[in-house]
Design an enzyme around this catalytic site. Structure first.
Site, PDB file in Angstrom:
ATOM      1  CD  GLU A 173      -3.039  -1.159   2.172  1.00  0.00           C
ATOM      2  OE1 GLU A 173      -2.987  -0.280   3.067  1.00  0.00           O
ATOM      3  OE2 GLU A 173      -3.952  -2.010   2.115  1.00  0.00           O
ATOM      4  CD  GLU A 319      -3.937  -5.893   3.105  1.00  0.00           C
ATOM      5  OE1 GLU A 319      -4.832  -5.169   3.587  1.00  0.00           O
ATOM      6  OE2 GLU A 319      -2.717  -5.669   3.250  1.00  0.00           O
TER       7      GLU A 319
END
Length: 504
Positions: A173, A319
């Site tokens: 991320e 995720e």
């Protein structure tokens, strides 16, 4: 309602790694969840909670991602190796965990965990506070067969043979907590790490084993995710192109804007909204598939045959899962109960991932134990299997199968089917909160029903806990006798059902 199944009309192969898991040092996912320590009164295997190991061994997760997540960008692997009494103590601030980190579960413990449950490891390297050299050293420690200093260090820590780690995430991320980078900044950083990654070849012509995974976009930002992927691939197209095997998309089914909607207390409208929102993952994946295809088409042809041209990149969903509002203030951090609403969205998400098996190579539910969309919850010395665990168990039959497209109009019923080794596996989820649904399956070939099980609850807000560990549990489904090539099945309200048929 009728569903036609043509056993000869198939596409793709469902990579078992679409059923991957994700564990991170958040809340009690690892400490107290997976790791209790060798001296714990809780039954354990070399410090790993025995009930968790046994449950996951039965599930056979193909891959486990670790150490993060956000935690990866503060993690220094040397803190978690060697004499447990000499490991440093740090403080974990990630996502409200706010706990001392004793570093008792490190690289060797993670590899032991993967070995016990039969999973391949996916390591995410520290791109934010680490360095290229730290990444190189970590992989040398894990994979080097020759007697280098780092290989000898691994051996001194009790592990003679290399771990042969293949899957390596380069950052996490990076658009957010991983550095608030732009796609162009990340492309520059990615080039360095990907180029420096050891190959572990012993000959110039050996095939490289590493599977390099780039940090992909924030799937929950509709505008940003398009720009991110487009601009990242454009940056890679400038001059020589680095090796890249996959882009890691993250997508959560956010349920954070409705204050009175909790994991175990919600209205029928809340039920419908969360289940409908889970379908956005399908649109996001289709969009990213298109962006990757267009980005690859714009890759320039190298001037020299010594250089390579990027012509294929997998999509990975590192995720995914439901994220309810109360998780933000839960203690331990991000702890979340699981009801049939979560089980149904888990089934829907698995359907979507499997449907896109031609482009999506891996996926990891967030997270396996005690955090968000968990399969397992622990409470003291108890380990509780959530309804999500049952869904994953019921979907094991799809692994390695070929997708059978289903075009039937089936309101309130989510459908997926695959065929493998003369067995057709059909998964049917009834999203109607109060009404059973009757479905007639019509086959192109003679079949014989072999298994039928369903997962449902007395009340949709029911959940499993230490006092009631089996309140929501899959069980055999009574079925009427087949007629010819037809099988009728009545799906309970708010349920997930999986049937298996043998071709005869």
């Amino acid at each position: 309602m009728k569903i036609h199944l043509d056993s000869k009309n198939t596409y793709g192969t469902i990579n078992p790694k679409l059923h991957g898991q994700f564990i991170e040092f958040l809340g009690s996912c690892i400490d107290d969840g997976i790791w209790v320590g060798k001296d714990s009164t809780i039954p354990n295997i070399r410090g790993l909670r025995q009930d968790v190991v046994e449950a996951l061994k039965a599930l056979e997760p193909p891959i486990v991602r670790w150490p993060g997540g956000c935690y990866a960008d503060t993690y220094h692997w040397r803190d978690g190796i060697g004499d447990p009494t000499k490991r440093p103590v740090t403080f974990n601030e990630n996502f409200g965990t706010y706990e001392l980190d004793q570093h008792q579960f490190g690289t060797d413990e993670f590899m032991d965990f993967c070995n016990l449950i039969g999973a391949e490891p996916w390591l995410n390297v520290n791109l934010l506070s680490g360095s290229v050299q730290e990444m190189k050293d970590w992989l040398e420690y894990c994979n080097r067969k020759q007697p280098t200093s780092l290989a000898k260090l691994r051996q001194a820590n009790g592990h003679t043979e290399p771990y042969n780690v293949k899957y390596v995430g380069i950052g996490n991320e990076v658009w957010g907590g991983g550095g608030f980078m732009t796609p162009q900044q990340y492309a520059m950083t990615y080039r360095k790490y990907a180029t420096a990654m050891p190959t572990f070849k012993t000959s110039l012509f050996d095939q490289e084993n590493a599977y390099k995974i780039a940090s992909g976009p924030d799937g929950n930002k509709p505008k940003e995710r398009v720009r991110w992927t487009r601009e990242f691939l454009a940056a890679l197209a400038n001059y020589r192109q680095p090796d890249i095997d996959a882009i890691d998309l993250h997508f959560y089914n956010w349920n954070i804007d409705h204050e009175n909607d909790t994991p175990t207390d919600f209205t029928p409208n809340d039920w419908t909204r969360v289940i409908q929102d889970a379908h956005e993952l399908d649109d996001v994946i289709s969009e990213q598939e298109s962006l990757i295809t267009k980005g690859l088409a714009n890759m320039p042809i190298p001037e020299s045959t010594m250089d390579h041209r990027l012509d294929h990149i997998d999509l990975v969903v590192g995720e995914w899962g439901n994220w309810h509002r109360p998780a933000f203030t839960a203690r331990p951090a991000l702890h979340q109960q699981v009801t049939m609403r979560d089980a149904l969205t888990t089934a829907i998400s698995l359907n979507i991932l499997q449907k896109h098996c031609d482009s999506v190579a891996m996926a990891c539910v967030a997270q396996t134990v005690n955090v968000l969309n968990s399969l397992l919850l622990t409470d003291g010395d108890k380990t509780i299997l959530t309804p999500n665990y049952d869904v994953f168990m019921m979907y094991k039959g799809h692994r390695g199968g070929h997708v059978l497209p289903l075009d039937a109009e089936t309101p309130d019923v989510e459908t997926f089917a695959s065929v493998k080794n003369n067995t057709i596996t059909v998964s049917l989820s009834n999203t109607a909160i109060r009404e059973p649904k009757t479905i007639t399956l019509i086959f192109d070939h003679n079949v014989q029903l072999s298994t039928a099980e369903t997962l449902n609850a007395t009340h949709v807000t029911d959940y499993n806990d230490a006092a009631h560990p089996n309140a929501v549990r899959r069980h055999p489904l009574a079925m009427a006798q087949m007629t010819g090539r037809q099988q009728t099945v009545t799906l309970p309200a708010a349920s997930v059902t999986t049937l298996q048929f043998k071709l005869v």
